[in-house]
Design an enzyme around this catalytic site. Sequence first.
Site, PDB file in Angstrom:
ATOM      1  N   SER A 148       0.211   1.519   9.268  1.00 49.34           N
ATOM      2  CA  SER A 148      -1.203   1.243   9.573  1.00 49.34           C
ATOM      3  C   SER A 148      -1.260   0.611  10.952  1.00 49.34           C
ATOM      4  O   SER A 148      -0.264   0.021  11.404  1.00 49.34           O
ATOM      5  CB  SER A 148      -1.771   0.257   8.541  1.00 49.34           C
ATOM      6  OG  SER A 148      -3.023  -0.245   8.969  1.00 49.34           O
ATOM      7  N   TYR A 161      -1.097  -7.426   2.903  1.00 50.92           N
ATOM      8  CA  TYR A 161      -1.183  -6.049   3.431  1.00 50.92           C
ATOM      9  C   TYR A 161      -0.513  -5.977   4.795  1.00 50.92           C
ATOM     10  O   TYR A 161       0.281  -5.066   5.065  1.00 50.92           O
ATOM     11  CB  TYR A 161      -2.653  -5.623   3.519  1.00 50.92           C
ATOM     12  CG  TYR A 161      -2.851  -4.159   3.855  1.00 50.92           C
ATOM     13  CD1 TYR A 161      -2.734  -3.171   2.884  1.00 50.92           C
ATOM     14  CD2 TYR A 161      -3.164  -3.756   5.155  1.00 50.92           C
ATOM     15  CE1 TYR A 161      -2.919  -1.826   3.184  1.00 50.92           C
ATOM     16  CE2 TYR A 161      -3.351  -2.423   5.466  1.00 50.92           C
ATOM     17  CZ  TYR A 161      -3.236  -1.459   4.483  1.00 50.92           C
ATOM     18  OH  TYR A 161      -3.416  -0.121   4.803  1.00 50.92           O
TER      19      TYR A 161
END
Length: 266
Positions: A148, A161
């Site tokens: 990401s 995350y």
Amino acid sequence: MTERDKSSPKVVIVSGGAHGIGEASALAFAREGYRVAVADIDRAAGEKLAAGRRSPTGDIAFIQADVSRSSEARDVVQKTVAAFGGVDILFNNVGIQPPDSYRTAEHLDEAVWDRIMDVNAKSCFLLCKYAIPEMLKRGAGVIINNASVQALQSQRLVPAYAASKGAVLSLTRNLALDYADKNIRVVAICPGSVDTPMLRATAALESPQNPDEALTQWGLKHPIGRIGRAEEIAEVVLFLASEKASFITGEYVCVDGGLMAKGAWA
Ligand code: NAD
């Protein structure tokens, strides 16, 4: 070593392939004639995807699994080999960002941290652990990890995350070095915001009255002026899996509408 018969289709495993970026990638691989094993926890969605795609050029087989669990990750690889004869490509796509993870570290439940690390990072290790021996038998392979932009830069309230995605990038570099001389390439992608069930869930959390408006506003933060489509990510995954990317390993590709090019002052 049992090399793949060059005339037979390549085999790809897509983790978390029943929705979002994984689903778009599974469909793109099938369109290009790959044999696709979709590993996902969501049986209904996975079976629907597999039932809709059987053709002479591309098959999708669904394997229900929680790929954060060792025995189930091993099962995914074994069932893929049983169905399609081997493994050529592994797309470690699965990832979660549950609503109760948007906390500062002091308020983040330890179990939520563990779950995010297990699904986002450990599943990559586990699927690699079981798929790499199959690639070694073939004498070649490609592993693509879905990280990401949050692996590169951060934002508030995402400790688990962010850490999980940083781990995915570091693992990518390590695996690339360990397996470069075995003809296995390992690369990562770093998507910006992409229109998927995961992003829509986050938008509904942030803006329950008008989630579409949240998506539009996030899109405007990207220099291209919009969020991405899952199909746009899938095309990059296809390229990285192909021989066209034969000199790329240990690297990540941002697929983010220019987001990572933008400085904070811009
Ligand atoms: P999504 O939630 O839309 O789809 C994820 C899929 O994973 C679902 O089919 C779900 O059932 C499956 N899944 C969840 N836990 C699982 C488990 N333990 N075992 C097997 N399957 C499981 O997500 P998405 O937005 O398509 O995200 C895919 C990947 O892309 C993730 O790694 C995510 O972090 C990354 N990513 C997404 C965005 C975005 O904006 N959507 C941005 C950057 C990175």
